[in-house]
Motif scaffolding. Sequence first.
Motif, PDB file in Angstrom:
ATOM      1  N   VAL A 176       8.348  -5.191  -2.055  1.00  0.00           N
ATOM      2  CA  VAL A 176       8.297  -3.698  -1.759  1.00  0.00           C
ATOM      3  C   VAL A 176       7.460  -3.385  -0.603  1.00  0.00           C
ATOM      4  O   VAL A 176       6.310  -3.577  -0.512  1.00  0.00           O
ATOM      5  N   THR A 177       8.166  -3.046   0.446  1.00  0.00           N
ATOM      6  CA  THR A 177       7.627  -2.729   1.743  1.00  0.00           C
ATOM      7  C   THR A 177       8.324  -1.508   2.447  1.00  0.00           C
ATOM      8  O   THR A 177       9.585  -1.417   2.409  1.00  0.00           O
ATOM      9  N   PRO A 178       7.534  -0.889   3.426  1.00  0.00           N
ATOM     10  CA  PRO A 178       8.443   0.372   4.257  1.00  0.00           C
ATOM     11  C   PRO A 178       9.359  -0.388   4.976  1.00  0.00           C
ATOM     12  O   PRO A 178      10.178   0.439   5.604  1.00  0.00           O
ATOM     13  N   VAL A 227      12.581  -4.211   0.233  1.00  0.00           N
ATOM     14  CA  VAL A 227      13.308  -3.136  -0.127  1.00  0.00           C
ATOM     15  C   VAL A 227      11.991  -2.057   0.010  1.00  0.00           C
ATOM     16  O   VAL A 227      10.775  -2.172  -0.425  1.00  0.00           O
ATOM     17  N   SER A 228      12.695  -0.830   0.692  1.00  0.00           N
ATOM     18  CA  SER A 228      11.777   0.370   0.848  1.00  0.00           C
ATOM     19  C   SER A 228      12.029   1.466  -0.240  1.00  0.00           C
ATOM     20  O   SER A 228      13.478   1.523  -0.320  1.00  0.00           O
ATOM     21  N   ILE A 229      11.332   2.556  -0.492  1.00  0.00           N
ATOM     22  CA  ILE A 229      11.757   3.513  -1.306  1.00  0.00           C
ATOM     23  C   ILE A 229      12.131   4.602  -0.288  1.00  0.00           C
ATOM     24  O   ILE A 229      12.299   5.725  -0.767  1.00  0.00           O
ATOM     25  N   GLY A 230      11.745   4.553   0.767  1.00  0.00           N
ATOM     26  CA  GLY A 230      12.006   5.559   1.717  1.00  0.00           C
ATOM     27  C   GLY A 230      10.828   5.629   3.136  1.00  0.00           C
ATOM     28  O   GLY A 230      10.201   4.833   2.996  1.00  0.00           O
ATOM     29  N   TYR A 251       8.403   6.673   4.341  1.00  0.00           N
ATOM     30  CA  TYR A 251       6.906   7.150   4.270  1.00  0.00           C
ATOM     31  C   TYR A 251       6.190   6.035   3.665  1.00  0.00           C
ATOM     32  O   TYR A 251       6.639   5.091   3.120  1.00  0.00           O
ATOM     33  N   VAL A 252       4.844   6.211   3.926  1.00  0.00           N
ATOM     34  CA  VAL A 252       3.862   4.927   3.798  1.00  0.00           C
ATOM     35  C   VAL A 252       3.180   5.537   2.639  1.00  0.00           C
ATOM     36  O   VAL A 252       2.172   6.463   2.501  1.00  0.00           O
ATOM     37  N   LEU A 253       2.967   4.527   1.558  1.00  0.00           N
ATOM     38  CA  LEU A 253       2.274   4.623   0.454  1.00  0.00           C
ATOM     39  C   LEU A 253       0.961   3.659   0.426  1.00  0.00           C
ATOM     40  O   LEU A 253       1.098   2.681   1.220  1.00  0.00           O
ATOM     41  N   GLY A 269       0.041   1.530  -1.648  1.00  0.00           N
ATOM     42  CA  GLY A 269       0.526   0.153  -2.126  1.00  0.00           C
ATOM     43  C   GLY A 269       1.892   0.294  -2.677  1.00  0.00           C
ATOM     44  O   GLY A 269       2.535   1.215  -2.993  1.00  0.00           O
ATOM     45  N   GLY A 270       2.407  -1.007  -3.163  1.00  0.00           N
ATOM     46  CA  GLY A 270       3.774  -1.148  -3.693  1.00  0.00           C
ATOM     47  C   GLY A 270       3.946  -0.897  -5.219  1.00  0.00           C
ATOM     48  O   GLY A 270       5.163  -0.905  -5.457  1.00  0.00           O
ATOM     49  N   PRO A 308       6.208   2.269  -5.525  1.00  0.00           N
ATOM     50  CA  PRO A 308       7.698   1.959  -5.451  1.00  0.00           C
ATOM     51  C   PRO A 308       8.422   0.981  -6.394  1.00  0.00           C
ATOM     52  O   PRO A 308       9.615   0.979  -6.631  1.00  0.00           O
TER      53      PRO A 308
HETATM   54  N1  ADE Z   1       4.646   0.087   0.200  1.00  0.00           N
HETATM   55  C1  ADE Z   1       4.114   1.224   0.982  1.00  0.00           C
HETATM   56  N2  ADE Z   1       4.922   2.491   1.134  1.00  0.00           N
HETATM   57  C2  ADE Z   1       6.267   1.950   0.732  1.00  0.00           C
HETATM   58  C3  ADE Z   1       7.411   2.565   0.786  1.00  0.00           C
HETATM   59  N3  ADE Z   1       7.814   3.731   1.234  1.00  0.00           N
HETATM   60  N4  ADE Z   1       8.484   1.604   0.022  1.00  0.00           N
HETATM   61  C4  ADE Z   1       8.346   0.587  -0.423  1.00  0.00           C
HETATM   62  N5  ADE Z   1       7.123  -0.053  -0.363  1.00  0.00           N
HETATM   63  C5  ADE Z   1       5.976   0.484   0.026  1.00  0.00           C
END
Ligand code: ADE
Length: 247
Positions: free
Chosen positions: A100-102, A144-147, A149-151, A153-154, A157
């Motif tokens: 899970v990553t942006p 896979v990203s959930i959108g 924007y940056v959180l 951690g994973g 998401p």
């Molecule tokens: N990790 C940090 N931001 C994320 C995002 N938007 N989607 C998935 N993983 C993330």
Amino acid sequence: MNFHILTLFPEMVLQGLHTSIIGRASEKGYISVNAVNIRDYTLDKHGKVDDYTYGGGAGMLMQAQPVYDACMAVQEQIAARRRESGARIEQNGGARVIYVTPQGKTFHQDMAKEFAGEEDLILLCGHYEGVDERVLEEIVTDQVSIGDYVLTGGELPAMVMIDAIARLVPGVLHNDASALTESFHNSLLEYPQYSRPEVWRGRRVPEVLLSGDHAKVDEWRLAQSVERTKRLRPDLYERYLAERETV
Ligand code: ADE
């Protein structure tokens, strides 16, 4: 269906997924949630799992070794379970590993449906500035990203994805029909819904819903879905029109 989450914060994931519908689905055995602490797999005697990045730059990176060993341990557990049940085993258990990553593809309902067809899914949650690229190349099948924007951690998401996927697993929703009528099914948003009382603060429930004429109700609901989608999500509406042309 079995979810395996590779994380530095297993308690966060377990806390988030043990209530409500998803919690009940775990209790009843429709799904299982296995949170694996990556730190348990580090060979560093101080329990370290991160280090500075080569080439400089701010922040720390999750190291390859603990992530790899945690993932392999899970793949081996999956392989052992499948072997016991007499299934044909692909290399390393063969479960899909989602990072899970942006930077990944944006998660959507069709992806949730596709993942819901898997027996096991491994989700890798990054932290700090990310994960050493070499281990990603070695173990990850999907990013896979959930959108956009940056959180931090994973974990959030991963929980979002697990919730969306788990509710499509047969038995998880009491009323399986609701998965067929809800938003995004047929690329349409869901129609408006009403419960008692018939009049609330002067607002009446639409007359057709009280008529008992099911065909009329269905027709009204479809028209509402189409109107709403066109107004609120023109992008989805275009998809709906294109899908209709192909049937
Ligand atoms: N990790 C940090 N931001 C994320 C995002 N938007 N989607 C998935 N993983 C993330």
